[in-house]
Design an enzyme around this catalytic site. Structure first.
Site, PDB file in Angstrom:
ATOM      1  N   THR A  76       0.829  -1.205   0.000  1.00 48.18           N
ATOM      2  CA  THR A  76       0.000   0.000   0.000  1.00 48.18           C
ATOM      3  C   THR A  76       0.864   1.256   0.000  1.00 48.18           C
ATOM      4  O   THR A  76       1.913   1.281   0.633  1.00 48.18           O
ATOM      5  CB  THR A  76      -0.829  -0.006   1.302  1.00 48.18           C
ATOM      6  OG1 THR A  76      -1.654  -1.144   1.271  1.00 48.18           O
ATOM      7  CG2 THR A  76      -1.638   1.249   1.488  1.00 48.18           C
ATOM      8  N   ASP A  79      -7.121  -2.994   6.150  1.00 52.28           N
ATOM      9  CA  ASP A  79      -7.031  -1.840   7.041  1.00 52.28           C
ATOM     10  C   ASP A  79      -6.970  -0.497   6.297  1.00 52.28           C
ATOM     11  O   ASP A  79      -7.336   0.537   6.841  1.00 52.28           O
ATOM     12  CB  ASP A  79      -5.746  -1.952   7.874  1.00 52.28           C
ATOM     13  CG  ASP A  79      -4.511  -1.943   6.975  1.00 52.28           C
ATOM     14  OD1 ASP A  79      -4.492  -2.694   5.975  1.00 52.28           O
ATOM     15  OD2 ASP A  79      -3.565  -1.173   7.254  1.00 52.28           O
TER      16      ASP A  79
HETATM   17  N1  ASP Z   1      -2.610  -3.148   4.180  1.00 54.93           N
HETATM   18  C1  ASP Z   1      -3.082  -3.583   2.899  1.00 54.93           C
HETATM   19  C2  ASP Z   1      -4.244  -4.495   3.058  1.00 54.93           C
HETATM   20  O1  ASP Z   1      -4.257  -5.295   3.965  1.00 54.93           O
HETATM   21  C3  ASP Z   1      -2.054  -4.277   2.098  1.00 54.93           C
HETATM   22  C4  ASP Z   1      -0.648  -3.765   2.204  1.00 54.93           C
HETATM   23  O2  ASP Z   1      -0.362  -2.705   2.672  1.00 54.93           O
HETATM   24  O3  ASP Z   1       0.253  -4.464   1.809  1.00 54.93           O
HETATM   25  O4  ASP Z   1      -5.129  -4.452   2.236  1.00 54.93           O
END
Ligand code: ASP
Length: 334
Positions: free
Chosen positions: A194, A225
């Protein structure tokens, strides 16, 4: 007594005089001295700052340049993350992001402004710039969150164009995955990256944006999240902000970004607060061995910090025209 005055007075009685604007490098060991310093929630350097998760160099530079021109923190953060939303090579954010198990790319994003207002979109198909869409949920509706078709219809009503988010490359990778469709999160591999960004503008105001395609080949309808205010992103302009990346389910369980801001409110430096938020996860059981989580944070004094579970996470920091990649300290040294 107004809240701002209360914080100021508490800081004055507990911490003594004003401080220098020191960067807490991610390898620094947070000291008690730094801990008390950060209780002084005063912006003492009006040089804008942008930080973002991972080595998204161009995105962070874009935000930093916008801030330097005088653009406010939220709009700078949205311009920054848009670089990755539009980057077809990025398989974890925006167009070109990996799809879910059925081959549908669904995006999640949220924004939070320095006045505490926020907006969020969940599980949106066919729209590339979902952070900008989240801002419109904030400014143009009485709501905070719009999901799925509702968010998509709202986007068209606001003038967004329908876009096919599944590129040829991401389609091929998904078809390859389908041959032995085991779902296993890989640490620091691009199945979860992300972009979360925090900006402090020339007025010292802090805002942020977070945008993602979520876990690659996730279950249909899965939301992590990243678009959840308090988990993927949280800002309190009197204190600072935090964003998360990594295994969203675990960030959600500990409301990680809100936790970090509250720990900073209680006197921790951004670095120490990120460490404590990671400790909340790693202290529960051994499952952390299989996934990565990283936090970055910034306080009102312009101090930044970062901590993650496993080696390999880096973040970008733009300040005074310099855009640097900073290696994060990490928990699992075994
Ligand atoms: N936090 C993001 C999610 O769980 C994915 C990521 O940051 O890698 O959708």
């Amino acid at each position: 007594m107004k809240r701002r005055h209360f914080i100021k007075n508490a800081a004055l009685s507990g911490a003594g005089l004003a401080i220098g604007n020191s960067l807490i490098g991610c390898n620094d060991k947070p000291s008690e001295e730094k801990k008390t310093e950060s209780t002084m929630m005063t912006t003492i350097n009006n040089s804008p700052i942008a930080i973002c998760t991972w080595a998204f160099t161009g995105a962070n530079a874009k935000a930093g340049e916008e801030l330097s021109k005088g653009v406010k923190a939220l709009d700078a953060a949205i311009s920054g993350v848009e670089v990755e939303e539009e980057n077809l090579k990025n398989t974890t954010v925006g167009k070109g992001g990996a799809p879910d198990r059925e081959g549908n790319v669904t995006l999640d994003a949220c924004v939070m402004d320095s006045d505490g207002d926020c907006g969020s979109v969940l599980c949106v198909e066919n729209i590339t710039n979902v952070a900008a869409l989240a801002k419109l949920v904030m400014t143009e509706t009485p709501h905070v969150i719009l999901a799925a078709e509702g968010a998509e219809e709202f986007a068209y009503a606001q003038g967004f164009k329908k876009d096919n988010l599944l590129t040829e490359d991401s389609k091929k990778a998904w078809q390859e995955w389908l041959k032995s469709p085991e779902y296993k999160p890989l640490i620091n591999i691009e199945n979860h990256d992300t972009i979360g960004m925090l900006c402090m503008d020339k007025d010292g105001d802090i805002a942020g944006a977070c945008t993602t395609s979520g876990l690659s080949y996730k279950m249909k309808g899965r939301v992590g999240d990243s678009p959840i205010i308090g988990s993927g992103l949280f800002i309190d302009n009197e204190i600072g902000g935090a964003v998360a990346t990594g295994m969203g389910e675990e960030v959600l369980k500990t409301v990680g970004s809100f936790l970090i801001v509250e720990l900073m409110r209680n006197g921790m430096s951004p670095q120490k607060a990120c460490e404590e938020a990671v400790n909340r996860i790693t202290s529960k059981n051994d499952r952390y061995k299989d996934f990565q989580i990283a936090y970055i944070a910034m306080n009102k004094a312009g101090e930044t910090g970062s901590y993650c579970i496993h080696k390999g996470f880096t973040y970008m920091k733009y300040q005074d025209g310099k855009n640097e990649n900073v290696h994060s300290d990490y928990f699992d040294k075994a």
